[in-house]
Design an enzyme around this catalytic site. Structure first.
Site, PDB file in Angstrom:
ATOM      1  N   ARG B  16      40.673 -13.065  23.152  1.00  0.00           N
ATOM      2  CA  ARG B  16      39.924 -13.925  22.148  1.00  0.00           C
ATOM      3  C   ARG B  16      40.404 -15.617  21.453  1.00  0.00           C
ATOM      4  NH1 ARG B  16      42.639 -12.112  16.184  1.00  0.00           N
ATOM      5  NH2 ARG B  16      44.667 -11.885  16.949  1.00  0.00           N
ATOM      6  N   GLU B  64      26.296  -4.680  12.106  1.00  0.00           N
ATOM      7  CA  GLU B  64      26.094  -4.802  13.187  1.00  0.00           C
ATOM      8  C   GLU B  64      24.844  -5.098  13.986  1.00  0.00           C
ATOM      9  OE1 GLU B  64      28.401  -3.253  11.861  1.00  0.00           O
ATOM     10  OE2 GLU B  64      30.370  -4.499  11.844  1.00  0.00           O
ATOM     11  N   PHE B  89      33.132  -2.341  17.082  1.00  0.00           N
ATOM     12  CA  PHE B  89      32.136  -2.415  16.049  1.00  0.00           C
ATOM     13  C   PHE B  89      30.613  -2.887  16.514  1.00  0.00           C
ATOM     14  CE2 PHE B  89      35.846  -2.427  12.931  1.00  0.00           C
ATOM     15  CZ  PHE B  89      35.816  -1.348  13.186  1.00  0.00           C
ATOM     16  N   HIS B 115      39.689  -6.987  20.377  1.00  0.00           N
ATOM     17  CA  HIS B 115      40.609  -6.066  20.037  1.00  0.00           C
ATOM     18  C   HIS B 115      39.874  -5.104  20.789  1.00  0.00           C
ATOM     19  CE1 HIS B 115      40.802  -9.089  16.388  1.00  0.00           C
ATOM     20  NE2 HIS B 115      41.247  -8.420  15.857  1.00  0.00           N
ATOM     21  N   ASP B 123      46.532  -1.184  13.406  1.00  0.00           N
ATOM     22  CA  ASP B 123      45.555  -0.538  12.418  1.00  0.00           C
ATOM     23  C   ASP B 123      45.167   0.403  13.205  1.00  0.00           C
ATOM     24  OD1 ASP B 123      44.799  -2.741  11.277  1.00  0.00           O
ATOM     25  OD2 ASP B 123      43.850  -4.050  12.576  1.00  0.00           O
ATOM     26  N   GLN B 127      39.605   1.508  14.839  1.00  0.00           N
ATOM     27  CA  GLN B 127      39.823  -0.546  14.950  1.00  0.00           C
ATOM     28  C   GLN B 127      39.491  -0.328  16.543  1.00  0.00           C
ATOM     29  OE1 GLN B 127      38.933  -2.373  11.755  1.00  0.00           O
ATOM     30  NE2 GLN B 127      39.165   0.726  11.310  1.00  0.00           N
ATOM     31  N   ARG B 173      43.137  -8.560  21.476  1.00  0.00           N
ATOM     32  CA  ARG B 173      43.929  -9.102  20.484  1.00  0.00           C
ATOM     33  C   ARG B 173      45.219  -9.817  20.314  1.00  0.00           C
ATOM     34  NH1 ARG B 173      48.258  -7.359  16.506  1.00  0.00           N
ATOM     35  NH2 ARG B 173      47.275  -8.597  14.605  1.00  0.00           N
TER      36      ARG B 173
END
Lengths: 273, 321
Positions: B16, B64, B89, B115, B123, B127, B173
């Site tokens: 990322r 989004e 998302f 992620h 998390d 997520q 991530r």
């Protein structure tokens, strides 16, 4: 193409467009007459007076953009585009037929002069704001217009976009809600009430203009007022009548998504003579 | 004796972050490159771009669907938008917009989902994107990229920008090893053979590429010669390399940080079935959701390590014989 700001001439064009709509949906034997007929004055005023565009150069970079977010109203868009010269009027008879540029909902792949492929409600306002953002980045003066359905405003994405438009001060975008008060299952107030509708848009920071959506002079004034505020987007709430111009379709939820029978087409054409 | 892997694994940055840095480079070269983000720019690393090009960065808030729609509008008017959020998302919440506003008209939008997989860690599953490859691959005309390290991410972000059409890029991530030398070139749709091999082929993507290299090392110590392919492009799939691998090595393992049902594995299996059927095994998330934990704990518990890849290789070799 013919451009005019003469109300009488624009009304004459509206009558031709209504006849096209009834005939093409009748021939297709399916489609959405009610929400096409309610938006006739809105689209005719835009295409013949307000929008800067050229049917001979549909890819002209400086053109204003138009998006029919309520894609099920495709017949009114096709009929107005035909009257402007984007396609032959005779081609309107191919609506919804295999291979036709006039797909059931607007489809850029088949009709490249369209700015957007639509049909899934709630999406066109985001698209319009993205286009407006691009124009601003380029320092270009073209504006983006997007017609929304009233029932469409029940979609959450409309309000995500409404926040975005005000926050980013998208003064080059104008939304028009075809507020005909009827959706597929019945009257908007019985399905999911939108009122207080004006207050909702005001609360989201938009320049709100209420207008009689069948009064061309009033629409011309509304478009001028919308263009005069450059620090925030405008929404014209056009109060309209679903099925406008055909007595038995007016205010009748049945004609949201039901094609007229051949007998009904004949009766409607007499009324629109 | 089997050949050792060509490339040495060295510590590197998260894919990322490599995306965020590559986006800034692109922004300097091409004024039409813009970014949209949904309140995660510090996590997706689009904030590098936002700081350098504030006028070309559009904050959408936590919205989004609108983010993807705005990106489609920007692209329709000639911009090259990168829309970034957590993969769970961006893809799951923006999916219908990706379908109708991006894929269907074939608009030049790049969706970046960070992620991805379960290596996001603590998390937890809300997520974690474990179905984004399946979803993105179901969109007609989409290119789907899943780079394994910072070098391939940088190159493939540039390739995505140069490609005129919808692209989905998957990013992770955690920090991951550097696999490639800076000079390595990448082409959309062409896999990279990391290790030559004759006994079986491990087809891996994303985080599992480094694990596949480690597994190949373990197998080499056992006298097994494993070919490793980095399938950084999941769509369009490099069916030539897969056909050759099936024909020349006769057994395949597919490894990915995604649901095993619906990801790279099923796409490779389809290609194998059409060309040179052979035994296959699959390393991926079972039909479940993961949980909170460190990335290492989760990858271990849910079977996404070099050990699991090597075990799958032994299973497929047993079936081959």
């Amino acid at each position: 193409m013919q451009r005019t700001n003469n109300v009488q001439e624009l009304n004459a064009i509206c009558k031709r467009v209504r006849r096209h709509i009834v005939q093409m949906i009748g021939a297709a034997r399916s489609g959405h007459p009610g929400g096409s007929l309610s938006a006739v004055e809105i689209l005719v005023t835009l295409y013949f007076d307000v929008l800067r565009h050229d049917a001979a150069r549909p890819d002209w970079p400086g053109r204003d953009r138009f998006i029919l977010s309520k894609g099920h109203g495709a017949p009114v868009l096709y009929a107005v585009m035909a009257e402007c010269g984007y396609l032959p009027v005779e081609e309107l008879a191919t609506l919804r037929k295999l291979g036709s540029p006039l797909q059931g909902h607007p489809d850029k792949r088949f009709l490249p002069a369209l700015e957007a492929s639509t049909g899934s409600l709630g999406q066109g306002l985001s698209l319009a704001l993205g286009m407006g953002a691009a124009a601003r980045l380029d320092g270009a003066g073209w504006r983006t217009y997007v017609v929304l359905g009233d029932g469409e405003c029940q979609e959450g994405q409309i309000w995500e976009a409404a926040m975005f438009g005000a926050f980013h001060r998208m003064g080059n975008v104008c939304a028009i809600v075809d507020y005909n008060k009827i959706q597929l299952d019945g009257f908007v107030k019985d399905i999911m009430e939108l009122e207080p509708f004006r207050a909702k848009w005001e609360g989201f920071g938009w320049n709100v203009i209420d207008v009689d959506g069948h009064d061309i002079a009033a629409l011309q004034g509304a478009f001028a007022a919308a263009a005069s505020t450059t620090d925030r987007p405008a929404v014209i709430i056009a109060h309209t009548v679903k099925g406008k111009g055909v007595s038995f379709m007016e205010n009748n939820p049945k004609y949201h998504g039901t094609a007229p029978t051949p007998q009904e087409v004949e009766a409607a054409m007499k009324e629109l003579a | 004796m089997s050949p050792r892997t060509k490339f040495e694994l060295k510590p590197g940055m998260a894919t990322r972050e490599a995306f965020g840095r590559a986006l800034v480079e692109l922004g300097r070269e091409n004024p039409n490159v813009v970014a949209v983000d949904a309140d995660l720019s510090k996590s997706t690393y689009t904030h590098f771009f936002a700081v350098e090009f504030p006028g070309r960065f559009f904050s959408c808030g936590i919205a989004e669907a609108n983010m993807v729609g705005v990106a489609a509008g920007l692209a329709s008017a000639g911009k090259i938008p990168f829309a970034a959020s957590f993969a769970s998302f961006a893809v799951n919440k923006g999916f219908e917009q990706m379908r109708v506003l991006v894929a269907y008209p074939g608009v030049n939008v790049k969706i970046v989902g960070t992620h991805c997989g379960i290596s996001i860690g603590e998390d937890g599953p809300s997520q974690m994107a474990t179905e984004d490859i399946a979803l993105a691959c179901s969109l007609a005309g989409f290119v789907v990229l899943s780079p394994a390290d910072e070098v391939s991410m940088r190159a493939l972000v540039r390739a995505a920008a140069a490609h005129n059409g919808p692209v989905y890029i998957r990013a992770g991530r955690p920090k991951v090893p550097v696999i490639y030398p800076p000079s390595q070139s990448f082409e959309i749709g062409r896999s990279v053979e990391l290790t030559g091999g004759t006994d079986l082929t491990i087809v891996a993507t994303g985080l599992l590429v480094a694990e596949a290299i480690r597994a190949a090392d373990q197998l080499a110590a056992e006298g097994v010669s494993a070919r490793v392919l980095d399938m950084h492009t999941i769509k369009p799939l490099d069916t030539d390399a897969i056909r050759r691998a099936a024909a020349e090595t006769g057994a395949l393992v597919v490894a990915e940080e995604h649901l095993a049902e619906g990801g790279l594995g099923v796409r490779v299996a389809q290609a194998v079935a059409r060309t040179h059927p052979c035994p296959m095994e699959f390393v991926g998330l079972a039909d479940t959701y993961a949980e909170s934990g460190t990335p290492e704990e989760l990858l271990d518990k849910y079977g996404l390590t070099a050990r699991d890849v090597a075990a799958a290789a032994r299973r497929v070799l047993a079936r081959k014989r």
